[in-house]
Design a protein around this motif. Sequence first.
Motif, mmCIF file in Angstrom:
data_model
loop_
_atom_site.group_PDB
_atom_site.id
_atom_site.type_symbol
_atom_site.label_atom_id
_atom_site.label_comp_id
_atom_site.label_asym_id
_atom_site.label_seq_id
_atom_site.Cartn_x
_atom_site.Cartn_y
_atom_site.Cartn_z
ATOM 1 N N PHE A 1 3.736 10.242 -7.151
ATOM 2 C CA PHE A 1 4.685 10.676 -8.181
ATOM 3 C C PHE A 1 4.001 10.850 -9.527
ATOM 4 O O PHE A 1 4.360 11.731 -10.304
ATOM 5 C CB PHE A 1 5.857 9.696 -8.302
ATOM 6 N N GLU A 2 2.997 10.033 -9.838
ATOM 7 C CA GLU A 2 2.284 10.174 -11.105
ATOM 8 C C GLU A 2 1.439 11.438 -11.120
ATOM 9 O O GLU A 2 1.307 12.087 -12.147
ATOM 10 C CB GLU A 2 1.399 8.952 -11.344
ATOM 11 N N ASN A 3 0.853 11.780 -9.986
ATOM 12 C CA ASN A 3 -0.041 12.937 -9.922
ATOM 13 C C ASN A 3 0.688 14.259 -9.801
ATOM 14 O O ASN A 3 0.137 15.297 -10.138
ATOM 15 C CB ASN A 3 -1.018 12.788 -8.750
ATOM 16 N N LYS B 1 0.833 -1.201 0.000
ATOM 17 C CA LYS B 1 0.000 0.000 0.000
ATOM 18 C C LYS B 1 0.869 1.252 0.000
ATOM 19 O O LYS B 1 0.581 2.222 -0.707
ATOM 20 C CB LYS B 1 -0.942 0.018 1.194
ATOM 21 N N ASP B 2 1.938 1.244 0.787
ATOM 22 C CA ASP B 2 2.864 2.380 0.806
ATOM 23 C C ASP B 2 3.446 2.617 -0.591
ATOM 24 O O ASP B 2 3.504 3.751 -1.071
ATOM 25 C CB ASP B 2 4.009 2.132 1.787
ATOM 26 N N ARG B 3 3.883 1.542 -1.218
ATOM 27 C CA ARG B 3 4.496 1.668 -2.540
ATOM 28 C C ARG B 3 3.492 2.222 -3.545
ATOM 29 O O ARG B 3 3.805 3.106 -4.344
ATOM 30 C CB ARG B 3 5.025 0.314 -3.019
ATOM 31 N N ARG B 4 2.263 1.715 -3.517
ATOM 32 C CA ARG B 4 1.238 2.212 -4.447
ATOM 33 C C ARG B 4 0.931 3.679 -4.192
ATOM 34 O O ARG B 4 0.760 4.456 -5.133
ATOM 35 C CB ARG B 4 -0.034 1.376 -4.310
ATOM 36 N N ASP B 5 0.852 4.063 -2.923
ATOM 37 C CA ASP B 5 0.596 5.471 -2.587
ATOM 38 C C ASP B 5 1.730 6.358 -3.087
ATOM 39 O O ASP B 5 1.493 7.444 -3.626
ATOM 40 C CB ASP B 5 0.421 5.648 -1.081
ATOM 41 N N ILE B 6 2.963 5.896 -2.933
ATOM 42 C CA ILE B 6 4.117 6.672 -3.403
ATOM 43 C C ILE B 6 4.088 6.787 -4.925
ATOM 44 O O ILE B 6 4.304 7.864 -5.488
ATOM 45 C CB ILE B 6 5.431 6.029 -2.913
ATOM 46 N N ASP B 7 3.795 5.665 -5.611
ATOM 47 C CA ASP B 7 3.711 5.694 -7.076
ATOM 48 C C ASP B 7 2.609 6.633 -7.546
ATOM 49 O O ASP B 7 2.800 7.412 -8.481
ATOM 50 C CB ASP B 7 3.468 4.291 -7.630
#
Length: 133
Positions: free
Chosen positions: A119-121, A110-116
């Motif tokens: 960065f995309e947004n 979940k942390d990794r997805r939130d970070i990704d």
Amino acid sequence: MRVDKFLWCVRYFKTRSIATNACKQGKVKVDGANVKPSKEVFPNDKLTIRKNQIDYQIEVLDLPPSRVGAKLVNLYIIDVTPKEAFEKLELLKYSKDYYRKKGTGRPTKKDRRDIDDWFENTDPNPDEKDKEA
């Protein structure tokens, strides 16, 4: 009736020892003053109980003979806790919804997805995108 026994009887605390500890820690006030567990409670007293980060305010209507069922609690107290206290708890819940201390291990999925997603947004140079198009 003792204040710790009263709070146990009207189901503010699960056990009487928890109610006693709350009184000793200064989380229970009668008419604005900190009380010991042995303080007597009378009808028309106003109690303030600090529990789960909320200051519950109740008014004593009558003293129960012993611990009462949940449906009968309203015969003995009136809960006059302001609604703002509950709204503040909701805000606090959302602010601490997902919190890990720094250095508590590697990031979760979940942390990794939130970070990704973050960065995309966030686009560092929005002007360059417009020039390419």
